[in-house]
Scaffold this active site. Structure first.
Site, mmCIF file in Angstrom:
data_model
loop_
_atom_site.group_PDB
_atom_site.id
_atom_site.type_symbol
_atom_site.label_atom_id
_atom_site.label_comp_id
_atom_site.label_asym_id
_atom_site.label_seq_id
_atom_site.Cartn_x
_atom_site.Cartn_y
_atom_site.Cartn_z
ATOM 1 N N PRO A 103 2.128 0.693 -10.996
ATOM 2 C CA PRO A 103 1.309 -0.015 -11.720
ATOM 3 C C PRO A 103 1.801 -1.429 -10.777
ATOM 4 O O PRO A 103 3.191 -1.387 -10.376
ATOM 5 C CB PRO A 103 2.057 0.422 -12.882
ATOM 6 C CG PRO A 103 3.566 0.771 -12.594
ATOM 7 C CD PRO A 103 2.879 2.119 -11.207
ATOM 8 N N CYS A 106 -14.209 -28.392 -7.360
ATOM 9 C CA CYS A 106 -15.898 -29.220 -7.467
ATOM 10 C C CYS A 106 -16.343 -27.995 -7.042
ATOM 11 O O CYS A 106 -16.928 -27.393 -6.025
ATOM 12 C CB CYS A 106 -15.712 -29.795 -6.322
ATOM 13 S SG CYS A 106 -14.724 -31.283 -6.993
HETATM 14 C C1 LIG Z 1 -3.290 -3.028 -5.892
HETATM 15 C C2 LIG Z 1 -2.569 -1.604 -5.253
HETATM 16 C C3 LIG Z 1 -1.875 -1.109 -6.101
HETATM 17 C C4 LIG Z 1 -1.326 -1.902 -7.529
HETATM 18 O O1 LIG Z 1 -2.641 -1.707 -8.992
HETATM 19 P P1 LIG Z 1 -2.572 -2.754 -9.688
HETATM 20 O O2 LIG Z 1 -3.802 -2.023 -10.402
HETATM 21 O O3 LIG Z 1 -1.955 -3.812 -9.879
HETATM 22 O O4 LIG Z 1 -2.357 -1.722 -10.779
HETATM 23 C C5 LIG Z 1 -1.186 0.070 -6.098
HETATM 24 N N1 LIG Z 1 -1.071 0.540 -4.963
HETATM 25 C C6 LIG Z 1 -1.878 0.070 -4.232
HETATM 26 C C7 LIG Z 1 -1.795 0.882 -2.526
HETATM 27 C C8 LIG Z 1 -1.907 -0.823 -3.898
HETATM 28 O O5 LIG Z 1 -3.092 -1.785 -3.016
#
Ligand SMILES: *Cc1c(COP(=O)(O)O)cnc(C)c1O
Length: 464
Positions: free
Chosen positions: A304, A374
């Site tokens: 997360p 802008c």
């Molecule tokens: C962006 C990403 C996450 C986290 O995504 P959230 O929406 O912020 O929880 C986790 N793992 C990977 C591989 C990502 O690219």
């Protein structure tokens, strides 16, 4: 005289209620219209640090980390640092025992500089430059998640010590998110496909390189996912793939990374991912599928980002002007915008906005909060209720500002990126200062040289 002034109880109820679930857990509103976060009034922070400004409730980040660890015992929790990264954030996550995802040499270097143990870092990304891989190898990062055949070959040629790796698989699950953040479907740039055999080929390729130690598979369905079912489906598909790999190569994964993307609420209408429901269903789906495939159960990882830091921060803006036009919307223009929050422009993201720091005397009316840049697409929130008497000088707070705002902030119009102020137990602490003009001009190497040439420190030496 307005209705709210006539009916004191109405005025109190207008002032005191914070939209439930949208604010950091410490947030509190009083009937004078002040909102405190971490025990510090937002208007004091705006006066002290200026606006726009991000206010991060560091205790709220800790609580969210703890909630993940307690709700998902035995599951590795890796914070996706691209949601928001600073030295203080890295230390908070470290203290809470989480692992860390990074996507570039820059994110990795900051994590290492802030003291995060390299062994708990994972390097992600569909493009890892030679520089990214070099930095990762010299830092001895715990794991690298491989995304393409070119990358497998490149990494294998570079490694000096045995490197733990995972393979990113596209489980072909549509989690129903915005197109720009859907990463689990077949038609996008990430990972190796499941149905076309690319994932199996990638495993074969990695197993041919003894210097790469394949510890598991990874998938990530996208972002802002509010339903558990797509995770369940993806987990089952991934375990079926593990079964196939076990039969074909005799290889067993010790790790299965199910990615991040856990949804949060930005407005009252949004639904968050129910983490308890996730914890009840997803590990069980993996267990049952492993039993069926007769393979050992790998340790699960979740990643997360948004759900750890999104609701922990509030963005503050000062109203510069209000334009009321007959037959048109009312535009409330603030001193920030798409340079500190590009999400509405990128994804049509919606936010709640609240007037803070003074009593509410007028009834709310729908207004559109716009930025200072802008472009007419520079909108922060469309048709949000704000008191009819909102005026220049008022302070606006936008909750759920912790994820993908500061980290996506740009240098557009050279306004300088906002500071990040941490709050906890009635105290505030500047974590990241405001970007100054000196910062902004520092890279403009012909400035002050009369327009002459200036050596590029990055350039290759002549004749190289
Ligand atoms: C962006 C990403 C996450 C986290 O995504 P959230 O929406 O912020 O929880 C986790 N793992 C990977 C591989 C990502 O690219």
């Amino acid at each position: 005289m307005t209705l709210a002034e006539l009916v004191p109880s109405l005025r109190t109820s207008l002032s005191a209620r914070l939209e439930p679930g949208l604010w950091p857990s410490s947030a509190h509103a009083d009937c004078a219209g002040e909102v405190t976060v971490g025990g510090v009034p937002l208007s004091h922070l705006a006066a002290r640090h200026g606006t726009p400004c991000y206010v991060l409730d560091t205790d709220d980040v800790q609580l969210r980390c703890q909630e993940y660890r307690q709700t998902l015992p035995g599951v590795e929790i890796a914070y996706a640092s691209k949601a928001f990264l600073s030295a203080a954030m890295i230390r908070l996550v470290e203290e809470q025992g989480l692992s860390l995802d990074v996507c570039s040499a820059g994110e990795l270097a900051l994590a290492i500089a802030a003291g995060f143990p390299a062994g708990r870092i994972m390097l992600h990304g569909n493009v890892k430059t030679t520089e990214d891989l070099k930095t990762a190898l010299s830092a001895r990062v715990g794991r690298i998640v491989l995304d393409s055949c070119d990358e497998i070959d490149q990494l294998a040629a570079m490694v000096r010590h045995r490197q733990d790796v995972l393979i990113r698989v596209t489980p072909e699950v549509d989690a129903g998110t915005h197109r720009a953040v859907a990463t689990g479907v077949a038609d996008q740039k990430f990972g190796f496909g499941l149905s076309d055999g690319a994932a199996v080929d990638a495993v074969r390729r990695v197993l041919e390189h003894p210097e790469l130690r394949l510890v598991g598979l990874h998938c990530h369905l996208g972002s802002q996912i509010s339903s558990v079912s797509p995770y369940e489906v993806a987990a089952e598909r991934m375990v079926r793939l593990l079964g196939e790999l076990s039969r074909q190569f005799g290889w067993h994964a010790t790790q299965l990374n199910l990615g991040g993307g856990h949804g949060i609420r930005y407005t009252r209408e949004d639904r968050a991912l129910d983490l308890v429901n996730f914890a009840n269903r997803v590990p069980e789906a993996v267990r049952a599928a492993c039993l069926e495939q007769r393979i050992p159960r790998p340790r699960l990882t979740v990643e997360p980002g948004r759900a750890i830091v999104g609701p922990a921060a509030v963005a503050l803006y000062r109203v510069a002007t209000v334009k009321r036009r007959p037959g048109a919307r009312t535009f409330v223009a603030v001193d920030g915008g798409m340079s500190d929050n590009p999400r509405p422009a990128l994804y049509g993201a919606r936010y709640a906005v609240r007037l803070v720091g003074r009593p509410l005397r007028a009834l709310p009316r729908p207004m559109t909060v716009v930025g200072r840049h802008c472009e007419s697409g520079d909108v922060l929130a469309t048709d949000v209720p704000l008191p009819e008497d909102v005026r220049a000088g008022d302070l606006l707070a936008v909750p759920v500002a912790g994820a993908y705002q500061c980290s996506m902030a740009s240098g557009y119009n050279l306004v300088g990126r906002p500071p990040v102020v941490g709050v906890s137990a009635g105290e505030s602490r500047l974590l990241v200062r405001r970007e100054t003009e000196a910062d902004l001009f520092a890279r403009d190497v012909t400035l002050g040289t009369g327009g002459g040439t200036h050596p590029d420190p990055q350039a290759a030496p002549a004749g190289a």
